[in-house]
Design an enzyme around this catalytic site. Structure first.
Site, PDB file in Angstrom:
ATOM      1  CE  LYS A   1       8.508  -6.646   3.598  1.00 37.57           C
ATOM      2  NZ  LYS A   1       8.876  -8.039   3.909  1.00 37.57           N
TER       3      LYS A   1
ATOM      4  CD  GLU B   1       3.345  -1.318  -2.148  1.00 34.66           C
ATOM      5  OE1 GLU B   1       3.534  -0.120  -1.907  1.00 34.66           O
ATOM      6  OE2 GLU B   1       2.377  -1.731  -2.801  1.00 34.66           O
TER       7      GLU B   1
ATOM      8  CB  THR C   1       7.431  -6.004  -1.287  1.00 38.48           C
ATOM      9  OG1 THR C   1       6.277  -5.350  -1.813  1.00 38.48           O
ATOM     10  CG2 THR C   1       8.238  -4.958  -0.523  1.00 38.48           C
TER      11      THR C   1
ATOM     12  CE1 TYR D   1       5.620  -4.470   3.912  1.00 40.98           C
ATOM     13  CE2 TYR D   1       5.112  -3.637   1.716  1.00 40.98           C
ATOM     14  CZ  TYR D   1       5.417  -4.695   2.561  1.00 40.98           C
ATOM     15  OH  TYR D   1       5.508  -5.954   2.047  1.00 40.98           O
TER      16      TYR D   1
HETATM   17  P1  GDP Z   1      -0.820  -3.151  -1.454  1.00 41.14           P
HETATM   18  O1  GDP Z   1      -0.448  -3.211  -2.900  1.00 41.14           O
HETATM   19  O2  GDP Z   1       0.107  -3.935  -0.586  1.00 41.14           O
HETATM   20  O3  GDP Z   1      -1.028  -1.759  -0.965  1.00 41.14           O
HETATM   21  O4  GDP Z   1      -2.219  -3.945  -1.361  1.00 41.14           O
HETATM   22  P2  GDP Z   1      -3.710  -3.494  -0.991  1.00 41.14           P
HETATM   23  O5  GDP Z   1      -4.579  -4.657  -1.322  1.00 41.14           O
HETATM   24  O6  GDP Z   1      -3.796  -2.967   0.394  1.00 41.14           O
HETATM   25  O7  GDP Z   1      -4.029  -2.271  -1.974  1.00 41.14           O
HETATM   26  C1  GDP Z   1      -4.000  -2.416  -3.368  1.00 41.14           C
HETATM   27  C2  GDP Z   1      -4.538  -1.135  -4.027  1.00 41.14           C
HETATM   28  O8  GDP Z   1      -5.943  -1.068  -3.815  1.00 41.14           O
HETATM   29  C3  GDP Z   1      -3.957   0.160  -3.466  1.00 41.14           C
HETATM   30  O9  GDP Z   1      -3.621   1.002  -4.569  1.00 41.14           O
HETATM   31  C4  GDP Z   1      -5.111   0.799  -2.710  1.00 41.14           C
HETATM   32  O10 GDP Z   1      -5.079   2.227  -2.703  1.00 41.14           O
HETATM   33  C5  GDP Z   1      -6.289   0.277  -3.507  1.00 41.14           C
HETATM   34  N1  GDP Z   1      -7.535   0.293  -2.746  1.00 41.14           N
HETATM   35  C6  GDP Z   1      -8.708   0.895  -3.116  1.00 41.14           C
HETATM   36  N2  GDP Z   1      -9.643   0.751  -2.162  1.00 41.14           N
HETATM   37  C7  GDP Z   1      -9.065   0.040  -1.162  1.00 41.14           C
HETATM   38  C8  GDP Z   1      -9.544  -0.416   0.102  1.00 41.14           C
HETATM   39  O11 GDP Z   1     -10.687  -0.198   0.482  1.00 41.14           O
HETATM   40  N3  GDP Z   1      -8.651  -1.152   0.861  1.00 41.14           N
HETATM   41  C9  GDP Z   1      -7.368  -1.427   0.442  1.00 41.14           C
HETATM   42  N4  GDP Z   1      -6.572  -2.158   1.209  1.00 41.14           N
HETATM   43  N5  GDP Z   1      -6.912  -0.972  -0.745  1.00 41.14           N
HETATM   44  C10 GDP Z   1      -7.732  -0.247  -1.534  1.00 41.14           C
END
Ligand code: GDP
Length: 331
Positions: free
Chosen positions: A158, A132, A130, A154
């Protein structure tokens, strides 16, 4: 003479990528097995309905014996390890569980292949790595040679799984490849991820079911592609003569604000400022930096590229959620 039907085992069959990959492999005439965990797994019915041709096999990434038994039973040509605790925010709350499933789970599967395949080199392995892994990025855009600096339990789990995969390739000659995939989304994405959270809530706002969306960091940026495109890259990696690691990405980055622009525009709302609320509950203890992938190697070697644009992807997701929410209302 007709070629024998290929067999594939997918862990994480109930997830977004598992279902898209299963559809792709079935379209290529594979016999597809999906590892399914737990008693009364609530997602079992969904997979049985969506993918009736997939045979579900009981097993758990935390249970080595069950993995050995699954491999013995399925005798797969290809094993795709997509199973993981994959939500970054949850990994901060349950770091040990994440290490066990996301990290050690990959090792158990590699060990199971080593034991069952016994050096015959029949079973090829795909590990879902990933973006990440890059976390606090050392260079932009990121490619296969960019050093890792994960920023969440996470990401750390990974990293372990990634290096173990490389190690089993180098130590035992297993045809094992890692796909370093940047964020990939679809109408099947879990609601905990920000794209799906936004598209489903925008649909609910349009239908008058909800007033506002609580969100964390609006300035976050990601390289978002369509999961249906990315599973083709996974399959291509296992068709190569030599195993290797590849970045799959669009090479573009977009902010949460742009995501909101496209999603709200799709339902005819230009100004969304009144419909979004900053909520500290959705901020992360640590954030990754700017993630943009460089998919040059995948394009050159695999002939793979992302086909769906960011706008097309988000519009597809909003449309899907409008349909879903309307169906729920009609019931
Ligand atoms: P990730 O890249 O696997 O962490 O995918 P996510 O979709 O969970 O998050 C993507 C980005 O969106 C991260 O930088 C989060 O901090 C930002 N983000 C902002 N608001 C939100 C929220 O309400 N939910 C999630 N999941 N992410 C958020």
């Amino acid at each position: 003479m007709a070629q024998a039907q290929k067999r594939a085992l997918i862990t994480g069959i109930t997830g977004q990528d598992g279902t898209y990959l299963a559809e792709l492999l079935l379209s290529k005439n594979y016999q597809v097995y999906g590892l399914i965990r737990g008693q009364n797994n609530p997602k079992r019915a969904m997979v049985e309905q969506l993918l009736p041709a997939v045979e579900l096999v009981e097993g758990d990434l935390s249970d080595m014996g069950s993995l050995v038994a699954a491999l013995e039973y399925c005798q797969p040509d290809e094993v795709y390890n997509l199973g993981a605790i994959s939500f970054v925010a949850l990994s901060f709350k349950q770091p040990e569980l994440t290490g066990d499933i996301t990290g050690l789970g990959a090792l158990r599967l590699l060990e199971a292949i080593r034991i069952i395949d016994g050096g015959k080199g029949k079973m090829r392995f795909y590990q879902a790595s990933t973006s990440e892994l890059y976390g606090k990025v050392r260079e932009t855009p990121q490619n296969e040679l960019t050093p890792f600096h994960p920023r969440s339990p996470y990401g750390v789990a990974k990293a372990y799984a990634h290096y173990m995969t490389v190690n089993y390739r180098e130590s035992y000659g297993i045809h094992a490849s890692c796909g370093i995939l940047f964020n990939h989304e679809s109408p099947r994405r879990g609601h905990e991820f920000v794209t799906r959270k936004v598209t489903s809530m925008v649909a609910r706002i349009k239908l008058g079911l909800q007033k506002e969306i609580p969100l964390g960091n609006l300035d976050s940026k990601r390289d978002w592609g369509f999961a249906g495109d990315y599973v083709k890259g996974m399959w291509l990696m296992l068709q190569q003569d030599e195993p290797d690691d590849y970045v799959l990405a669009t090479g573009e980055t977009h902010s949460i604000k742009e995501l909101l622009d496209v999603a709200f525009k799709e339902v005819g709302i230009e100004d969304w400022s009144e419909s979004v609320k900053q909520d500290p509950r959705f901020m992360r203890p640590a954030e990754v930096d700017l993630l943009i992938g460089d998919p040059t190697k995948a394009k050159k070697v695999l002939g793979w590229q992302s086909e769906t644009s960011f706008e097309e992807l988000i519009k597809m997701m909003v449309k899907g959620d409008l349909e879903l929410e309307s169906q729920k209302l009609a019931k």
